[in-house]
Design a protein around this motif. Structure first.
Motif, short mmCIF file in Angstrom:
data_model
loop_
_atom_site.label_atom_id
_atom_site.label_comp_id
_atom_site.label_asym_id
_atom_site.label_seq_id
_atom_site.Cartn_x
_atom_site.Cartn_y
_atom_site.Cartn_z
N VAL A 265 2.74 -1.97 -6.68
CA VAL A 265 1.89 -1.47 -5.60
C VAL A 265 0.46 -1.89 -5.92
CG1 VAL A 265 0.95 0.63 -4.53
CG2 VAL A 265 3.39 0.48 -5.07
N VAL B 17 -2.12 0.94 -10.26
CA VAL B 17 -3.13 0.60 -9.24
C VAL B 17 -4.51 0.91 -9.80
CG1 VAL B 17 -3.92 1.02 -6.88
CG2 VAL B 17 -1.48 1.19 -7.43
N ILE C 260 -7.92 2.75 -4.84
CA ILE C 260 -7.33 4.04 -4.48
C ILE C 260 -8.39 4.83 -3.73
CG2 ILE C 260 -6.23 6.15 -5.29
CD1 ILE C 260 -5.49 4.68 -7.87
N VAL D 232 9.19 4.88 -6.00
CA VAL D 232 8.33 3.79 -5.51
C VAL D 232 8.62 2.51 -6.27
CG1 VAL D 232 5.96 2.98 -5.25
CG2 VAL D 232 6.53 5.34 -4.68
N VAL E 94 0.84 -1.20 0.00
CA VAL E 94 0.00 0.00 0.00
C VAL E 94 0.88 1.24 0.00
CG1 VAL E 94 -1.83 1.26 1.20
CG2 VAL E 94 -1.78 -1.24 1.28
N LEU E 95 0.60 2.16 -0.92
CA LEU E 95 1.25 3.45 -0.96
C LEU E 95 0.36 4.46 -0.24
CD1 LEU E 95 3.50 5.36 -2.04
CD2 LEU E 95 2.06 5.69 -4.08
N ILE E 96 0.91 5.10 0.81
CA ILE E 96 0.13 6.08 1.58
C ILE E 96 0.79 7.45 1.45
CG2 ILE E 96 -0.71 6.76 3.85
CD1 ILE E 96 -0.94 3.86 4.61
N ALA F 93 -0.17 6.60 -8.07
CA ALA F 93 -0.73 5.25 -7.99
C ALA F 93 -1.26 4.80 -9.34
CB ALA F 93 -1.83 5.21 -6.93
N ASP G 73 -4.45 8.58 -0.62
CA ASP G 73 -3.92 9.94 -0.72
C ASP G 73 -4.53 10.75 0.41
OD1 ASP G 73 -3.17 12.57 -1.42
OD2 ASP G 73 -3.01 11.97 -3.53
N THR H 299 4.75 8.23 1.89
CA THR H 299 5.41 9.43 1.40
C THR H 299 5.52 10.47 2.50
OG1 THR H 299 3.57 10.82 0.64
CG2 THR H 299 4.26 9.00 -0.79
N THR I 269 -0.56 11.58 -4.85
CA THR I 269 -0.44 10.14 -4.64
C THR I 269 -1.40 9.38 -5.54
OG1 THR I 269 0.27 10.51 -2.36
CG2 THR I 269 -0.47 8.29 -2.91
N ALA J 167 -3.65 2.24 -2.70
CA ALA J 167 -3.07 3.53 -2.33
C ALA J 167 -4.09 4.40 -1.61
CB ALA J 167 -2.56 4.27 -3.57
#
Length: 318
Positions: free
Chosen positions: A225, A245, A250, A217, A163-165, A240, A230, A190, A236, A228
Motif C-alpha cells: 500500500v 506507508v 498518510i 490488507v 490507497v487504503l481508506i 498503514a 483515516d 475498510t 487505519t 492511506a
C-alpha cells in the motif's frame, strides 16, 4: 434588494433549535422570524439539508460548541441546497430564483438561511447548483466533499498508487473513494462486513476493519500500500504504518497524530467544491443518499446519522 414575489409570506419559517447542548433529544423544530438578507448577502429558501458527523459533534457539549463559535440558542446542520429568494445590495453573480448550495454553519436545517456568496468556507457560502444535480444531492456536497478533497490533496493519489481508506463507507468516504479512483488509484476501503457490496459499487475493494486488518490488507495487496486516509479515528493510521506507508502519505481527519497531517474542509483548495459538483453533474461521481426525513423527524435523522453505520448520506427535506 431583490426579493421573490411568488412565494408565501416569509415573516417566519421553521428551524431546528437547541436551548441546551446535547444529543438528538435536544433538537426541536420551532417557528422563528425569517432572517433577512443584508448588504452583500443572499437569503436562500432551503429545499434540503444534508447531515454530517460534525453537526452533532459540535453541538454535543458547551466546550466543543464554543470552539466553533456557537452559543445558545443554536441551530443545527451545515449543508444546504435551495433557491435564492432575496439578494442583498452589492451582490453580483446571483439572482432571485437561482438554485444554490453551500454551507451555513449550524443553521442549515431551516426554511431560510442567509449566507455570504463571497464566502470561501463551509461556514458561510453559496455556489450555483448545476442543472443536472438535484437538491437532495447538492445538499450533501459541502462538508464531505470539501473534507475528502482536502484529505486527498495531502496524499496526492495517482495511477501508481494503492490507497487504503479507513471508514470508506461513511459520508466522507463516499467522496474519497470515488475521487481517488478518478485520479487512477487502486482503492482498498475498510468497513463492516455488511458494507462490502456498497464499497464495491463505489469502486473500492472492501476489507473488514478490526483485529487482523494488516494481514487482510497484505493478502489483498501483496505488492504493498502506498498511501492511506483515516476517516474515522486512528486504526487505519496504525495499520498503514505497519504496512510501511510513510507518514507523509498518510492523512487523518478525525484525530491529531504526531507525524501525520490532518485535514478538514477548511483546507480544501479554491474551486474544489465546484469541481465536485461538475463531476456529479456529468455522472462521474455519485452520492448515495441512504435516507431522507422531513424536518419534524430531525431527532430520528440525527440518531441515524450519529450511529455512524449508515452507508451514504442522510438528508432532511424541507
Amino acid at each position: 434588494m431583490q426579493q421573490h414575489s411568488d412565494q408565501q409570506p416569509t415573516d417566519t419559517g421553521r428551524a431546528v433549535r437547541l436551548d441546551t447542548f446535547g444529543g438528538p433529544g435536544v433538537l426541536d423544530v420551532r417557528e422563528i422570524p425569517a432572517p433577512q438578507a443584508g448588504p452583500g448577502q443572499l437569503r436562500v429558501r432551503v429545499a434540503a439539508a444534508g447531515l454530517n458527523p460534525m453537526d452533532w459533534i459540535m453541538t454535543a457539549d458547551a466546550d466543543t460548541a464554543a470552539r466553533f463559535g456557537l452559543s445558545l440558542p443554536a441551530g443545527f446542520g451545515t449543508d444546504y441546497a435551495g433557491v435564492v429568494d432575496q439578494v442583498g445590495d452589492g451582490v453580483t453573480g446571483f439572482a432571485v430564483g437561482d438554485r444554490v448550495f453551500g454551507g451555513a454553519l449550524s443553521r442549515a436545517v431551516a426554511d431560510f438561511v442567509v449566507v455570504d456568496p463571497a464566502g470561501s468556507t463551509a461556514a458561510n457560502e453559496a455556489h450555483h447548483t448545476p442543472d443536472d444535480v438535484d437538491d437532495r444531492t447538492a445538499a450533501t456536497l459541502t462538508i464531505a466533499g470539501r473534507t475528502a478533497s482536502a484529505a486527498l490533496a495531502v496524499i496526492a493519489p495517482g495511477p501508481d498508487d494503492t490507497v487504503l481508506i479507513g471508514g470508506a463507507a461513511g459520508g466522507v468516504g463516499v467522496f474519497a473513494v470515488q475521487l481517488a479512483r478518478i485520479a487512477g488509484a487502486r482503492v482498498i476501503g475498510t468497513g463492516s462486513a455488511t458494507s462490502a457490496d456498497f464499497l464495491r459499487d463505489l469502486g473500492a475493494e472492501p476489507v473488514t476493519y478490526g483485529d487482523g486488518l494488516v494481514e487482510r490488507v497484505r493478502a489483498l495487496a501483496p505488492d504493498g500500500v502506498t498511501a492511506a486516509l483515516d476517516l474515522h479515528g486512528t486504526d487505519t493510521v496504525t495499520a498503514a504504518r505497519a504496512l510501511g506507508v510513510p507518514d507523509d502519505r498518510i492523512c487523518a481527519i478525525a484525530a491529531q497524530i504526531d507525524g501525520i497531517t490532518s485535514a478538514n474542509g477548511a483546507n480544501a483548495v479554491p474551486g474544489a467544491l465546484e469541481d465536485i459538483a461538475r463531476l456529479v453533474a456529468t455522472d462521474r461521481l455519485r452520492v448515495p443518499v441512504a435516507a431522507t426525513f422531513p424536518i419534524d423527524r430531525i431527532r430520528s435523522a440525527a440518531e441515524l446519522q450519529a450511529a455512524r453505520h449508515v452507508h451514504g448520506k442522510v438528508v432532511i427535506d424541507l
